[in-house]
Design a protein around this motif. Structure first.
Motif, PDB file in Angstrom:
ATOM      1  N   UNK A 124      -6.935  10.056   1.392  1.00  0.00           N
ATOM      2  CA  UNK A 124      -7.165   8.829   0.067  1.00  0.00           C
ATOM      3  C   UNK A 124      -6.735   7.099   1.127  1.00  0.00           C
ATOM      4  N   UNK A 125      -6.095   6.940   2.384  1.00  0.00           N
ATOM      5  CA  UNK A 125      -6.058   5.708   2.603  1.00  0.00           C
ATOM      6  C   UNK A 125      -7.373   6.148   3.438  1.00  0.00           C
ATOM      7  N   UNK A 126      -7.692   6.876   4.268  1.00  0.00           N
ATOM      8  CA  UNK A 126      -8.991   6.808   4.693  1.00  0.00           C
ATOM      9  C   UNK A 126     -10.072   6.890   4.062  1.00  0.00           C
ATOM     10  N   UNK A 154     -13.475  13.426   9.863  1.00  0.00           N
ATOM     11  CA  UNK A 154     -11.902  14.196   8.954  1.00  0.00           C
ATOM     12  C   UNK A 154     -11.827  14.512   8.864  1.00  0.00           C
ATOM     13  N   UNK A 155     -12.169  15.788   8.069  1.00  0.00           N
ATOM     14  CA  UNK A 155     -12.110  17.307   8.616  1.00  0.00           C
ATOM     15  C   UNK A 155     -11.776  18.558   9.309  1.00  0.00           C
ATOM     16  N   UNK A 156     -12.373  17.991  10.795  1.00  0.00           N
ATOM     17  CA  UNK A 156     -12.054  18.284  11.713  1.00  0.00           C
ATOM     18  C   UNK A 156     -11.434  18.000  12.718  1.00  0.00           C
ATOM     19  N   UNK A 157     -10.549  17.016  12.550  1.00  0.00           N
ATOM     20  CA  UNK A 157     -10.195  15.738  13.720  1.00  0.00           C
ATOM     21  C   UNK A 157     -10.252  16.527  14.913  1.00  0.00           C
ATOM     22  N   UNK A 158     -10.307  17.838  14.986  1.00  0.00           N
ATOM     23  CA  UNK A 158     -10.176  17.981  16.839  1.00  0.00           C
ATOM     24  C   UNK A 158     -11.865  18.148  17.438  1.00  0.00           C
ATOM     25  N   UNK A 159     -12.445  17.340  16.623  1.00  0.00           N
ATOM     26  CA  UNK A 159     -14.141  17.040  16.994  1.00  0.00           C
ATOM     27  C   UNK A 159     -13.711  15.882  18.258  1.00  0.00           C
ATOM     28  N   UNK A 160     -12.452  15.190  17.522  1.00  0.00           N
ATOM     29  CA  UNK A 160     -12.407  13.438  17.885  1.00  0.00           C
ATOM     30  C   UNK A 160     -10.897  13.967  19.241  1.00  0.00           C
ATOM     31  N   UNK A 161      -9.919  14.764  18.689  1.00  0.00           N
ATOM     32  CA  UNK A 161      -9.364  14.951  19.967  1.00  0.00           C
ATOM     33  C   UNK A 161      -8.777  16.231  20.746  1.00  0.00           C
ATOM     34  N   UNK A 162     -10.463  17.164  20.962  1.00  0.00           N
ATOM     35  CA  UNK A 162     -10.043  18.521  21.443  1.00  0.00           C
ATOM     36  C   UNK A 162      -9.863  17.915  23.257  1.00  0.00           C
ATOM     37  N   UNK A 163     -10.919  16.682  23.845  1.00  0.00           N
ATOM     38  CA  UNK A 163     -11.122  17.377  24.779  1.00  0.00           C
ATOM     39  C   UNK A 163     -10.068  15.894  25.309  1.00  0.00           C
ATOM     40  N   UNK A 182       0.922  -1.048  -0.117  1.00  0.00           N
ATOM     41  CA  UNK A 182       0.057   0.254   0.300  1.00  0.00           C
ATOM     42  C   UNK A 182       0.871   1.329  -0.170  1.00  0.00           C
ATOM     43  N   UNK A 183       2.073   0.948   0.701  1.00  0.00           N
ATOM     44  CA  UNK A 183       2.906   2.046   0.947  1.00  0.00           C
ATOM     45  C   UNK A 183       3.193   2.332  -1.160  1.00  0.00           C
ATOM     46  N   UNK A 184       3.789   1.879  -1.691  1.00  0.00           N
ATOM     47  CA  UNK A 184       4.116   1.643  -2.515  1.00  0.00           C
ATOM     48  C   UNK A 184       3.312   2.565  -3.222  1.00  0.00           C
ATOM     49  N   UNK A 185       1.628   3.054  -3.679  1.00  0.00           N
ATOM     50  CA  UNK A 185       0.763   3.650  -3.972  1.00  0.00           C
ATOM     51  C   UNK A 185       1.208   5.801  -3.940  1.00  0.00           C
ATOM     52  N   UNK A 186       1.936   5.330  -2.857  1.00  0.00           N
ATOM     53  CA  UNK A 186       2.170   6.369  -1.798  1.00  0.00           C
ATOM     54  C   UNK A 186       0.990   7.304  -1.906  1.00  0.00           C
ATOM     55  N   UNK A 194       2.313   4.875   9.529  1.00  0.00           N
ATOM     56  CA  UNK A 194       3.133   5.172   8.572  1.00  0.00           C
ATOM     57  C   UNK A 194       2.807   6.246   7.806  1.00  0.00           C
ATOM     58  N   UNK A 195       1.474   6.501   8.055  1.00  0.00           N
ATOM     59  CA  UNK A 195       0.758   7.953   6.901  1.00  0.00           C
ATOM     60  C   UNK A 195       0.547   8.771   7.608  1.00  0.00           C
TER      61      UNK A 195
END
Length: 434
Positions: free
Chosen positions: A322-324, A419-428, A313-317, A357-358
């Motif tokens: 895109x991975x998500x 995905x666009x606003x990861x702070x929704x998950x990581x803020x608290x 998968x890493x070879x596809x860069x 890795x990503x």
């Protein structure tokens, strides 16, 4: 033997065994054994015993049967019924009216159950007959239940978050905290959609409600909500406040559920034994799946499959986005054939090296994977919540799936937002750790 050929043999063996109805745990163990033999490692028994011991003795796993038991106690007593009666007067004047009871009841019950299936089954038994009797749209009633039932996977204490935390070596307490805002986001999206639907389809709502919406009736109804809400607040507050570990909070939750059920007169020896046996059965099932997944992971490690897959998968860069996207498709497809916990334990060992890795945060990824598994729970042909609701209603599985489709799309929207606003998950988690 070539690694590609071995991988195909193992994948086909697993698919055939699952298609013939072999238990997921046994399938994983057998495929793992075949993998070890194909890697010319014949110490299968020794490796299995060592792997099984390591998979089943993690201290963090002790929270699992306790949270399951807490949900079983509520499931088999009058406390779950009180949720419907307590919420109904407060929602009679909101667009969509009592359809919101499904959403909020599932959200509240999810916070003490941790199980998607238990949430959908418990709330559905209470709300569907009442909503049908009062003249609400049957399709919308089923849809709100199917979508909201998945909240049991996300809103803490979530069984699947415990499983992911153990498999990925991520703090379960931080995962619980991270799941709070995405859970509230989903509840808000579900309620917002239901309000819009209610304003556009007034003809499919009853013209009058039997419930009085007076302030006095609403305040009186709060008394029925207080026991369960108090239990939720105490269990989650103790975790969020850093006063207890998830395991200690689970023990407190079980004790609190038993005390409240006893004080309300809905706990007897029969319901106590039923709740205990239900918790034992569910816990044993999950533990066997974890043991099988751990053994299969060990076998794949000997074969070098995760490393080779990550390199391929890493070879596809691919970019992280895109991975998500590709992983979302993978998990939804897997969820069409496996239950949520099986999806997590089957894939975590393989995808984590790729995810790391990503540069993707494993805490965020845990919430992402739960959201995607939520989608799969209402995806035919084997969306588990669809079967639960089909059993409650007797409706065709495709009818239930069509009713759940708007909520499937809303969960997809939530995935886009986190995905666009990861702070929704990581803020608290970040704020509370400072």
């Amino acid at each position: 033997m070539d690694l590609t050929v071995i991988s195909i043999i193992l994948a086909l063996t697993m698919l055939v065994m699952l298609a013939f109805g072999v238990w997921v745990s046994f399938t994983l163990i057998i495929v793992g054994g075949i993998g070890l033999v194909l890697s010319e490692n014949y110490q299968v028994g020794l490796l299995f015993s060592t792997s099984a011991w390591g998979a089943s003795t993690a201290w963090s796993l002790t929270a699992l049967p306790l949270f399951i038991w807490m949900g079983e106690v509520l499931f088999r007593t009058r406390l779950s019924e009180d949720l419907f009666k307590g919420l109904s007067p407060w929602l009679s004047s909101v667009p969509g009216r009592l359809l919101h009871v499904n959403i909020l009841s599932c959200g509240i019950f999810a916070a003490v159950s941790g199980s998607s299936a238990a949430t959908a089954a418990t709330i559905g038994r209470m709300t569907l007959p009442e909503l049908k009797k009062q003249g609400y749209s049957e399709r919308m009633a089923i849809g709100t239940l199917a979508g909201s039932g998945t909240l049991g996977l996300l809103i803490p204490p979530s069984i699947i978050l415990i499983v992911y935390g153990v498999a990925a070596d991520v703090s379960i307490a931080r995962l619980f905290i991270a799941g709070a805002l995405p859970g509230l986001l989903l509840v808000s999206l579900f309620m917002g959609f239901t309000m819009i639907w209610g304003m556009m389809h007034k003809d499919e709502l009853p013209q009058t409600t039997r419930e009085s919406a007076s302030l006095r009736v609403r305040i009186k109804a709060l008394k029925q909500l207080l026991p369960v809400m108090g239990l939720i607040g105490f269990v989650l507050g103790s975790i969020y406040g850093g006063l207890t570990t998830p395991t200690e909070a689970a023990a407190i939750g079980v004790t609190g559920a038993l005390v409240i059920a006893a004080l309300t007169g809905s706990l007897n020896m029969a319901s106590f034994m039923d709740s205990l046996l239900g918790a034992v059965k569910s816990s044993c099932m999950i533990t066997f799946i974890l043991i099988g997944a751990h053994f299969l992971t060990l076998a794949m490690g000997f074969l070098g499959i995760p490393k080779e897959l990550a390199a391929w998968i890493g070879s596809y860069d691919l970019t992280a986005t895109e991975l998500i996207l590709y992983l979302t498709v993978l998990f939804v497809v897997l969820g069409c054939f496996l239950d949520g916990i099986s999806v997590v334990v089957l894939t975590v060992a393989v995808v984590l090296p790729i995810v790391q890795a990503a540069g993707i945060d494993l805490l965020w990824f845990g919430i992402f994977i739960v959201l995607v598994v939520e989608m799969s729970q209402i995806t035919p042909p084997v969306g588990f919540n669809l079967f639960v609701i089909q059993g409650l209603t007797g409706k065709n599985i495709l009818y239930v799936a069509r009713a759940a489709l708007p909520f499937f799309l809303l969960i997809a929207l939530a995935i886009v937002l986190v995905t666009l606003f990861p702070g929704i998950v990581t803020y608290l988690p970040t704020t509370m750790s400072q």
